[in-house]
Design an enzyme around this catalytic site. Structure first.
Site: not given
Length: 247
Positions: A143, A156
């Protein structure tokens, strides 16, 4: 079906929706046989049917890749059914956002177990098969949160930074075995990923941020993955960052 990946076999984790589902469809459109992996068996069965109705070949494997034994069994089953594993798409992931202070630490463990350890387990299972074949391609989905850490996304981001580090070391260790490694770092994508955020403040923050963008579709990421895995054998696309124009 015939295409650039005819005779190739791919394993796609997190295949029940979003990027994983789109990637499975894109790979089979290019002629690959695909092992569809996720926890939601009903979603996998529906996707398998869509693929076979279009003339493709797929098997559905319901499993939790955060469990090391299940991750190993997934790869072994794909190899047993199809006789090889050419491509591993490590896509399964979860995103729980929120501040560090007061966080539910069980959500931290869940993200680490799925986003990072699950990816590592599947890779560990696939490497001996690919080495024996003398060829293979591992694609790890990270990501842009693995490029820049922000408030509300500390853990995350930590998992995605970890994916990036693991992927680069993996590439350096295995190019001598003719195994290619690619890191894909999507920006804002319209998927179900944000639907599972349980912290109401963090969820509102994520929704407000997304509303300021025109997010990518899962197909956009799948196209980047297909590009990487269809290059000539001597070409290794190391890293692809794919953002919306306005991100």
């Amino acid at each position: 079906m015939t295409g650039k990946l005819n005779t190739k076999v791919a394993v796609v984790t997190g295949a029940s929706s979003g990027i994983g589902e789109a990637t499975a469809l894109a790979l089979t459109a290019e002629g690959a046989s695909v092992a569809l992996v996720a926890r939601r068996a009903d979603r996998l069965a529906a996707l398998q049917q869509r693929i076979t109705e279009k003339g493709g070949q797929a098997i559905a494997i319901s499993a939790d890749i955060a469990d090391e034994n299940q991750a190993y069994d997934v790869v072994q089953k794909a190899n047993a059914v199809f006789g090889r594993v050419d491509i591993l798409i490590n896509n399964a992931g979860v995103m729980q956002l929120g501040l560090i202070d007061g966080a539910d630490t069980e959500q931290w463990r869940s993200m680490i177990n799925i986003n990072l350890l699950g990816l590592m387990y599947a890779t560990h299972a696939a490497l001996p098969i690919m080495k024996a074949q003398g060829t293979g391609h591992i694609v790890n989905i990270s990501s842009t949160a693995g490029l820049e850490a922000n408030a509300n996304a500390a853990v995350y981001s930590a998992t995605k930074f970890g994916v990036g580090a693991f992927t680069e070391a993996l590439r350096k260790e295995n190019h001598i075995h003719k195994i290619r490694v690619t890191l894909i770092e999507p920006g804002a994508v319209a998927t179900e990923l944000g639907d599972r955020i349980t912290d109401p403040t963090a969820k509102q923050w994520a929704q407000s941020w997304l509303e300021t963008k025109k997010p990518l579709a899962s197909d956009d990421i799948a196209s980047g993955i297909v590009y990487a895995v269809t290059q000539p054998p001597h070409v290794n696309v190391n890293e692809i960052v794919i953002r919306p124009l306005d991100q």
